[in-house]
Enzyme design. Structure first.
Site, PDB file in Angstrom:
ATOM      1  CE  LYS A 104      -4.273  -1.903   1.258  1.00 48.99           C
ATOM      2  NZ  LYS A 104      -5.195  -2.508   2.108  1.00 48.99           N
ATOM      3  CE  LYS A 133      -6.969  -8.323  -0.666  1.00 45.03           C
ATOM      4  NZ  LYS A 133      -6.687  -7.697   0.644  1.00 45.03           N
ATOM      5  CE  LYS A 184     -12.791  -3.243   3.054  1.00 46.44           C
ATOM      6  NZ  LYS A 184     -12.676  -4.412   3.890  1.00 46.44           N
TER       7      LYS A 184
END
Ligand code: TYM
Length: 320
Positions: A109, A190, A193
């Site tokens: 991230k 993956k 969201k």
């Protein structure tokens, strides 16, 4: 009885990955354990966010947890229980910069970003606090949270060794299948969201038509041979996983001639799994005051249940 805790971060709308990887396993644990589940809104502050949207998604996530069947557990919003941040600081003072920096999610991230929030680095200390606060044995999570739960164990053991037996050392519980639901359009990543693609992500509140379209357009391969083989056939294996979990059949029992029929059955199984959750979500949303009351009550209970642990940790580490 065993004690269980898990949490869900409202950085976006909850997905089918969240449901199959963690929420439904958490629902099943309610029969045998003392379960506590939270919406981790503080964790959503670790990346760029919009305040109003965060507030709305926090409520939506809480409603969806209840609608999915976690209504026999203690459910609350993390930020309404200050003990989380208090214990997080004590754990930041137990953790090392090096081990935080090495976390896979932090590396992913923070890569190629100018404005990395400091809280993104310390995120696992807050997550460890969430878990250790409740003295739990088990943490039902998807595969992607394995490393964070490992770190939680390390911090608990280190704190206990340095300052005396204070924390219960928890274990992660991953579902036997669907611990890592993949993006439908990029089945080697993956389903997420915030990071996944909208076309490859099924959201719990997606209308049936969107679910069908997303599944029918799922990326497979050019063989047209249905076989469970996540390495060689990630797209097909992901569909088989969704179908198996949503229809309650073992993967081995699913035999198909071609991808068309597999996709149609998968789409219907997902639609049928989400239908009652969406209906319950609509019912619960009709009474916002009742939801607020329920969450306030959950937070009050969590404050009460965790006060002793925080006091013990404070004393152990040398605070008055
Ligand atoms: P979060 O919000 O990203 O995801 C919530 C839960 O859903 C699981 N999950 C998946 N499982 C299978 N396939 C997927 N594609 C998939 N995507 C998500 C996650 O593994 C997780 O179990 N840091 C946590 C939230 C958290 C937490 C905690 C969890 C905060 N404090 C304490 C457990 C205990 C997170 O970001 O999960």
């Amino acid at each position: 009885t065993k004690r269980v805790f898990s949490a869900f971060k409202p950085t976006g709308h909850l997905t089918l990955g969240n449901l199959l990887g963690a929420i439904l396993p958490a629902v099943r644990l309610q029969d045998e354990a003392d379960c506590v589940y939270a919406v981790a809104d503080l964790h959503a502050l670790t990346i760029k966010h919009d305040p109003e949207r965060l507030r709305a998604r926090t409520r939506e996530a809480a409603t969806l947890l209840l609608a999915s069947g976690l209504d026999r557990s203690l459910v609350y919003i993390q930020s309404q229980v200050p003990a989380h941040t208090e214990l997080a600081y004590l754990l930041e003072s137990t953790a090392y910069f090096g081990e935080m920096r090495r976390m896979i999610q932090f590396k992913e991230k923070s890569a190629n970003q100018e404005e990395v929030r400091l809280s993104l680095l310390t995120y696992p200390a807050l997550m460890a606090a969430d878990i250790l606060l409740h003295r739990v044995d088990l943490v039902p999570v998807g595969e992607d949270q394995r490393q964070h739960v490992e770190l939680t164990r390390d911090l608990a053991l280190r704190f206990n060794r340095l300052y005396g037996e204070t924390f219960t050392v928890p274990e992660a519980a991953h579902p036997p299948i669907a611990a890592r639901v993949m993006d439908l359009t990029a089945p080697t990543s993956k389903m997420g969201k915030s990071d996944g693609s909208a076309a490859g992500t099924i959201y719990l509140l997606d209308p049936a038509a969107d679910i069908r379209r997303k599944v029918m357009r799922a990326v497979t391969d050019s063989e047209d041979e249905v076989r469970y083989d996540p390495q060689e056939k990630p797209g097909v294996s992901n569909l088989l996983t969704l179908l198996a979990v949503c229809s309650g059949q073992p993967v081995e029992s699913l035999a198909y001639e071609g991808y068309g029929a597999l996709k149609r059955d998968t789409a219907e199984a997902v639609v049928e799994t989400l239908r009652p959750i969406q209906e319950r979500h609509t019912e619960l949303s009709a009474d916002p005051a009742e939801l607020s009351r329920l969450l306030a009550d959950g937070a009050a209970q969590a404050v009460e249940r965790t006060a002793g642990l925080v006091a013990a940790a404070r004393v152990a580490i040398g605070l008055p």
